[in-house]
Design an enzyme around this catalytic site. Structure first.
Site, PDB file in Angstrom:
ATOM      1  N   LYS A 198       1.428   9.561  -3.176  1.00  0.00           N
ATOM      2  CA  LYS A 198      -0.036   9.564  -3.334  1.00  0.00           C
ATOM      3  C   LYS A 198      -0.531   8.143  -3.111  1.00  0.00           C
ATOM      4  O   LYS A 198      -0.476   7.299  -3.993  1.00  0.00           O
ATOM      5  CB  LYS A 198      -0.448  10.051  -4.717  1.00  0.00           C
ATOM      6  CG  LYS A 198      -1.968  10.092  -4.896  1.00  0.00           C
ATOM      7  CD  LYS A 198      -2.355  10.498  -6.301  1.00  0.00           C
ATOM      8  CE  LYS A 198      -3.869  10.482  -6.456  1.00  0.00           C
ATOM      9  NZ  LYS A 198      -4.444   9.122  -6.378  1.00  0.00           N
ATOM     10  N   SER A 249       1.283   7.361  -7.259  1.00  0.00           N
ATOM     11  CA  SER A 249       0.083   6.540  -7.334  1.00  0.00           C
ATOM     12  C   SER A 249       0.384   5.125  -7.832  1.00  0.00           C
ATOM     13  O   SER A 249       1.007   4.340  -7.133  1.00  0.00           O
ATOM     14  CB  SER A 249      -0.940   7.247  -8.231  1.00  0.00           C
ATOM     15  OG  SER A 249      -2.204   6.646  -8.143  1.00  0.00           O
ATOM     16  N   ASP A 262       8.545  -4.995  -1.499  1.00  0.00           N
ATOM     17  CA  ASP A 262       8.123  -5.832  -0.372  1.00  0.00           C
ATOM     18  C   ASP A 262       8.258  -7.321  -0.670  1.00  0.00           C
ATOM     19  O   ASP A 262       8.539  -8.124   0.225  1.00  0.00           O
ATOM     20  CB  ASP A 262       6.671  -5.522   0.007  1.00  0.00           C
ATOM     21  CG  ASP A 262       6.548  -4.242   0.830  1.00  0.00           C
ATOM     22  OD1 ASP A 262       7.582  -3.569   1.020  1.00  0.00           O
ATOM     23  OD2 ASP A 262       5.432  -3.916   1.272  1.00  0.00           O
TER      24      ASP A 262
END
Length: 434
Positions: free
Chosen positions: A329, A304, A315
């Site tokens: 998740k 999560s 990224d």
């Protein structure tokens, strides 16, 4: 015949009231005011089937059952059938959820979910009874004391695991690689989770461990980084951010942690069916460690909010992600309070990394994958190689001997293989950037 008709009318009225009550709560929370579309008409045939079964249970079940229990169980079933994270929370369960986000609650200290009818451990929380008892990520809990977990609602299982501090509970656990179920006794305690811990690994290289994401985690991280820089008498050469076995937590805390290291650009965005579920979070100017290289450690217990941070830093090319593939998740749960103190925890969106990746059921792939290994020292030989330091009257180095603290830190690093590899990588980056 009249009795059946009365039950049908009564049950239908109750269901319509419950349905409209829930809808009113959800719509008010999301500020949706437009009228119900034609495609959203009530499913009368399905409601008729429901009321028929409702009436049969009231009439034929072996013991009397209250209307309240039947309707609460129906709501629970409706939500649990959607996904593992949507749930109906009665008042005390809702209170426990709020306590969990502040960092203090009673219980064992494990983050759990449901899988195939059993309670699955997402991760044990640092410095809690569960971690000290040896509970591991991926464990399946099949019994709580003498009570089977199969068929039990997650909220009911959590309620059984919580209890008076000092009381004991016996967990029957199935663990991959073990030939038989494990019996693990855990003593309950008040769980006070300190979400951020930090220390210097060695001169110039800091270490920050985030065990969960709570409302104060972002501020605690800033304090930890300031302390590390002060201890180092200047900027850091590199940082290890440890998110292993971090089950997640508050979305805003994950954004704050990511923002601490990213100067600009997108951190995470969410998409769902309702307008308010679409959000975008971007970084504010500034980097608290002034561009020093970062290695983020993750494993199968990183879930999560941990995956939001790892995905954002990966990224944005701000950190090297090292370890194992994360839990996967990638959904957002919204808490929708009801009028009587209970709440609906409903999955309302998926979140995406800056590049548009959905982590749901996929997880974060590390840039450098490390095998799940355990390091053990080789047997020591009676005859060690002779070194200069062993010769009589050898010259001293002039730099003094290592302190006992340095020796202990080095030994701890060598036992924690991923952490040792992360520090080695940071040193390599430091050498190449000179």
């Amino acid at each position: 015949m009249l009795k059946k008709k009365n039950i049908f009318i009564l049950s239908l009225g109750i269901m319509l009231g419950v349905f409209m009550g829930i809808c009113a709560s959800v719509f008010a929370e999301q500020e949706i005011v437009e009228p119900m579309a034609e495609t959203e008409v009530l499913p009368y045939e399905e409601l008729r089937t429901f009321t028929e079964i409702f009436g049969r249970i009231k009439r034929d079940y072996v013991e009397p059952v209250s209307d309240k229990k039947l309707l609460e169980d129906a709501i629970r079933g409706m939500l649990s059938g959607l996904d593992p994270h949507s749930a109906y929370l009665v008042a005390d369960e809702y209170q426990q959820l709020k306590e969990g986000t502040t960092g203090q609650f009673g219980g064992l200290g494990i983050e759990v979910t449901m899988e195939n009818g059993f309670v699955k451990v997402v991760s044990p929380i640092d410095d809690t009874p569960a971690q000290r008892a040896g509970i591991k990520t991926g464990d399946l809990i099949v019994r709580l004391d003498d009570q089977p977990v199969k068929g039990m609602a997650l909220g009911d299982a959590v309620k059984l695991m919580r209890g008076e501090p000092g009381s004991k509970i016996l967990l029957t656990v199935i663990r991959e690689g073990e030939g038989a179920p494990l019996k693990i006794t855990i003593t309950r305690a008040i769980i006070k989770v300190k979400s951020v811990k930090s220390r210097m690994l060695e001169k110039g290289y800091g270490y920050v461990r985030i065990s969960s994401f709570q409302s104060g985690t972002g501020e605690n991280l800033k304090e930890a980084l300031a302390s590390l820089k002060k201890e180092n008498a200047g900027n850091l050469k590199g940082l290890v951010l440890d998110l292993r076995n971090n089950p997640g937590g508050v979305l805003n805390a994950a954004v704050e942690v990511s923002d601490a290291f990213i100067k600009s650009g997108l951190i995470v965005y969410t998409e769902g069916r309702i307008e308010n579920s679409e959000m975008r979070f971007s970084a504010a100017p500034g980097d608290l460690i002034d561009g020093a290289p970062i290695v983020v450690l993750i494993n199968a217990g990183s879930a999560s909010a941990s995956e939001i941070v790892a995905g954002a830093l990966q990224d944005q090319k701000r950190a090297v992600i090292m370890g194992e593939k994360s839990f996967g998740k990638g959904s957002v749960q919204t808490i929708l309070p009801t009028s009587k103190g209970s709440a609906v925890k409903l999955t309302t969106a998926r979140y995406y990394t800056p590049s548009g990746r959905s982590i749901q059921a996929e997880g974060i792939e590390p840039d450098i994958t490390l095998a799940h290994v355990k390091l053990e020292a080789l047997e020591t030989s009676e005859f060690k190689p002779v070194k200069e330091a062993d010769l009589s009257h050898h010259l001293e180095n002039g730099k003094g001997k290592e302190s006992s603290e340095d020796v202990k830190e080095k030994e701890a690093l060598e036992k924690d293989y991923p952490l040792y590899q992360a520090l080695t990588l940071l040193k390599g980056i430091g050498i190449m950037s000179k």
